[in-house]
Design a protein around this motif. Sequence first.
Motif, short mmCIF file in Angstrom:
data_model
loop_
_atom_site.label_atom_id
_atom_site.label_comp_id
_atom_site.label_asym_id
_atom_site.label_seq_id
_atom_site.Cartn_x
_atom_site.Cartn_y
_atom_site.Cartn_z
N THR A 1 0.84 -1.20 0.00
CA THR A 1 0.00 0.00 0.00
C THR A 1 0.87 1.24 0.00
N GLY A 2 0.79 1.97 -1.08
CA GLY A 2 1.53 3.22 -1.16
C GLY A 2 2.99 3.04 -1.54
N GLY A 3 3.50 1.81 -1.55
CA GLY A 3 4.90 1.58 -1.90
C GLY A 3 5.23 2.07 -3.30
N LEU A 4 4.36 1.74 -4.25
CA LEU A 4 4.60 2.16 -5.63
C LEU A 4 4.37 3.66 -5.80
N GLN A 5 3.38 4.19 -5.09
CA GLN A 5 3.14 5.64 -5.19
C GLN A 5 4.33 6.39 -4.62
N SER A 6 4.94 5.82 -3.60
CA SER A 6 6.13 6.47 -3.04
C SER A 6 7.32 6.31 -3.99
N LYS A 7 7.49 5.12 -4.58
CA LYS A 7 8.57 4.88 -5.54
C LYS A 7 8.47 5.86 -6.71
N ARG B 1 -3.81 5.01 -9.57
CA ARG B 1 -4.39 3.91 -8.80
C ARG B 1 -3.43 2.72 -8.83
N GLU B 2 -3.52 1.95 -7.77
CA GLU B 2 -2.67 0.78 -7.64
C GLU B 2 -3.56 -0.46 -7.66
N GLN B 3 -3.17 -1.44 -8.45
CA GLN B 3 -3.94 -2.67 -8.55
C GLN B 3 -2.99 -3.82 -8.86
N ASP B 4 -3.07 -4.87 -8.07
CA ASP B 4 -2.22 -6.06 -8.28
C ASP B 4 -0.73 -5.72 -8.42
N TRP C 1 8.14 10.47 -19.28
CA TRP C 1 8.84 9.24 -19.68
C TRP C 1 10.29 9.29 -19.25
N SER C 2 10.89 10.46 -19.29
CA SER C 2 12.28 10.62 -18.89
C SER C 2 12.45 10.32 -17.39
N ILE C 3 11.53 10.84 -16.59
CA ILE C 3 11.56 10.58 -15.14
C ILE C 3 11.33 9.09 -14.88
N TYR C 4 10.36 8.51 -15.56
CA TYR C 4 10.06 7.08 -15.42
C TYR C 4 11.31 6.25 -15.72
N ASN C 5 12.02 6.58 -16.80
CA ASN C 5 13.21 5.82 -17.17
C ASN C 5 14.34 6.00 -16.15
N ARG C 6 14.39 7.16 -15.49
CA ARG C 6 15.42 7.38 -14.47
C ARG C 6 15.11 6.56 -13.21
N ILE C 7 13.83 6.49 -12.83
CA ILE C 7 13.45 5.72 -11.64
C ILE C 7 13.58 4.22 -11.90
N ASP C 8 13.16 3.81 -13.09
CA ASP C 8 13.18 2.39 -13.46
C ASP C 8 13.89 2.26 -14.81
N GLY D 1 8.32 -3.36 -14.51
CA GLY D 1 6.98 -3.77 -14.93
C GLY D 1 5.92 -3.45 -13.89
N ASP D 2 6.17 -2.45 -13.04
CA ASP D 2 5.22 -2.15 -11.97
C ASP D 2 4.51 -0.82 -12.18
N LEU D 3 4.62 -0.26 -13.41
CA LEU D 3 3.94 0.99 -13.71
C LEU D 3 3.38 0.94 -15.11
N ILE D 4 2.13 1.36 -15.24
CA ILE D 4 1.52 1.51 -16.56
C ILE D 4 1.09 2.96 -16.67
N MET D 5 1.75 3.69 -17.59
CA MET D 5 1.47 5.10 -17.76
C MET D 5 0.69 5.31 -19.05
N ASN D 6 -0.53 5.80 -18.91
CA ASN D 6 -1.38 6.11 -20.06
C ASN D 6 -1.66 7.61 -20.08
N ILE D 7 -0.66 8.35 -20.53
CA ILE D 7 -0.79 9.80 -20.63
C ILE D 7 -0.79 10.14 -22.12
N ASN D 8 -1.88 10.74 -22.59
CA ASN D 8 -1.93 11.20 -23.97
C ASN D 8 -1.86 12.71 -23.98
N VAL D 9 -1.51 13.25 -25.13
CA VAL D 9 -1.41 14.70 -25.26
C VAL D 9 -2.76 15.23 -25.74
N ALA D 10 -3.17 16.36 -25.21
CA ALA D 10 -4.44 16.97 -25.60
C ALA D 10 -4.51 17.06 -27.12
#
Length: 144
Positions: A5-11, A30-33, A52-59, A65-74
């Motif tokens: 709980t909250g581990g991934l949000q903190s990561k 949201r966190e699920q499974d 994506w740059s921050i994501y690649n630096r963290i992981d 495989g513990d993050l799914i980012m679905n961010i689209n541009v307006a």
Amino acid sequence: MENATGGLQSKYSELINAAKAGGVNNLQVREQDRVLYIDGEAPNGQTKDNLWSIYNRIDPDFRAGDLIMNINVASAVAGAQARVSTQTSNLNIRKGPGTDQPIVGKAAHNSNVTIINKTNDQWWLVRTEKGEEGYAYAQYLSVS
């Protein structure tokens, strides 16, 4: 093992905070499974690239495989057109900037895509004629 709980949000707190600071609309976290989902709409391509740059630096290389980012541009973001200049085949449009990222769409040989942002020399953030958004290998795009 990290507290589920909250581990991934903190990561990924730097990523979540950058999404908030970057003006991502309809941001949902949201966190699920043991997977963290981050959804929303970025105001521009640079914001998405930054996430994506921050994501690649963290992981690095997105191995956990513990993050799914679905961010689209307006979709109101205007962009230049580019022609798909593959030899004969379709051009893969990927979720993130890398060949290890899942394919989210394809752009047909000689079709046009809209450039949302030139992420770097290798990967450009594009939108296909069908509205699929993702990263394409810049070598196969010719700006008209």
